[in-house]
Design a protein around this motif. Sequence first.
Motif, PDB file in Angstrom:
ATOM      1  N   THR A   5      13.940   2.155  -4.157  1.00 19.10           N
ATOM      2  CA  THR A   5      12.891   1.040  -3.830  1.00 19.10           C
ATOM      3  C   THR A   5      13.021   0.285  -2.465  1.00 19.10           C
ATOM      4  N   TYR A   6      11.982   0.381  -1.756  1.00 15.20           N
ATOM      5  CA  TYR A   6      12.004  -0.196  -0.258  1.00 15.20           C
ATOM      6  C   TYR A   6      11.013  -1.494  -0.404  1.00 15.20           C
ATOM      7  N   VAL A  17      -2.216  -1.578  -0.988  1.00 14.75           N
ATOM      8  CA  VAL A  17      -1.318  -0.888  -1.982  1.00 14.75           C
ATOM      9  C   VAL A  17      -1.797   0.490  -2.004  1.00 14.75           C
ATOM     10  N   SER A  18      -3.315   0.880  -1.774  1.00 21.58           N
ATOM     11  CA  SER A  18      -3.750   2.286  -1.804  1.00 21.58           C
ATOM     12  C   SER A  18      -3.221   2.981  -0.614  1.00 21.58           C
ATOM     13  N   ALA A  19      -3.131   2.315   0.542  1.00 24.69           N
ATOM     14  CA  ALA A  19      -2.927   2.887   1.846  1.00 24.69           C
ATOM     15  C   ALA A  19      -1.402   3.174   1.895  1.00 24.69           C
ATOM     16  N   VAL A  20      -0.580   2.410   1.248  1.00 23.21           N
ATOM     17  CA  VAL A  20       0.899   2.757   1.326  1.00 23.21           C
ATOM     18  C   VAL A  20       1.087   3.635   0.289  1.00 23.21           C
ATOM     19  N   SER A  21       0.422   3.638  -0.953  1.00 24.95           N
ATOM     20  CA  SER A  21       0.586   4.855  -1.821  1.00 24.95           C
ATOM     21  C   SER A  21       0.301   6.057  -1.329  1.00 24.95           C
ATOM     22  N   ALA A  22      -1.024   6.032  -0.731  1.00 26.77           N
ATOM     23  CA  ALA A  22      -1.242   7.577  -0.259  1.00 26.77           C
ATOM     24  C   ALA A  22      -0.153   8.032   0.858  1.00 26.77           C
ATOM     25  N   GLU A  23       0.052   7.251   1.798  1.00 29.89           N
ATOM     26  CA  GLU A  23       0.785   7.740   3.154  1.00 29.89           C
ATOM     27  C   GLU A  23       2.344   7.971   2.485  1.00 29.89           C
ATOM     28  N   VAL A  24       2.824   7.264   1.564  1.00 23.25           N
ATOM     29  CA  VAL A  24       4.315   7.624   1.227  1.00 23.25           C
ATOM     30  C   VAL A  24       4.089   8.785   0.248  1.00 23.25           C
ATOM     31  N   GLY A  25       3.051   8.795  -0.662  1.00 24.25           N
ATOM     32  CA  GLY A  25       2.815  10.027  -1.593  1.00 24.25           C
ATOM     33  C   GLY A  25       2.740  11.260  -1.078  1.00 24.25           C
ATOM     34  N   ALA A  26       2.208  11.295   0.152  1.00 19.35           N
ATOM     35  CA  ALA A  26       2.039  12.638   1.107  1.00 19.35           C
ATOM     36  C   ALA A  26       3.420  13.124   1.543  1.00 19.35           C
ATOM     37  N   ILE A  27       4.573  12.248   1.469  1.00 20.64           N
ATOM     38  CA  ILE A  27       5.960  12.927   1.966  1.00 20.64           C
ATOM     39  C   ILE A  27       6.349  13.974   0.860  1.00 20.64           C
ATOM     40  N   VAL A  42       8.004  -1.315  -2.951  1.00 20.78           N
ATOM     41  CA  VAL A  42       7.671   0.163  -3.190  1.00 20.78           C
ATOM     42  C   VAL A  42       8.837   0.825  -3.759  1.00 20.78           C
ATOM     43  N   THR A  43       8.572   1.594  -4.923  1.00 19.46           N
ATOM     44  CA  THR A  43       9.397   2.508  -5.599  1.00 19.46           C
ATOM     45  C   THR A  43       9.026   3.798  -5.648  1.00 19.46           C
ATOM     46  N   VAL A  44       9.525   4.564  -5.151  1.00 17.18           N
ATOM     47  CA  VAL A  44       9.257   5.971  -4.772  1.00 17.18           C
ATOM     48  C   VAL A  44      10.381   6.687  -5.621  1.00 17.18           C
TER      49      VAL A  44
END
Length: 69
Positions: A5-6, A17-27, A42-44
């Motif tokens: 969690t960050y 929320v969408s922007a952060v989800s998309a960028e972090v999800g692309a890692i 943000v929980t990854v």
Amino acid sequence: MVTTTYQVQGMTCGHCVSAVSAEVGAIQGVSDVRVDLATGQVTVTSDKPLDTASVRAAVDEAGYDLVGE
């Protein structure tokens, strides 16, 4: 699987929320991203521990700031 969690600063709406989800999800290796707008958390979930610099770069690309780390 590893869950981390960050804390992200500056998110104010659903688009954030969408922007952060998309960028972090692309890692590479990330299988799930959950963003709590109210708390800024943000929980990854990923297949291995993530490099904090990669997460910071993704959050920055989305236009927000990773707190701490």
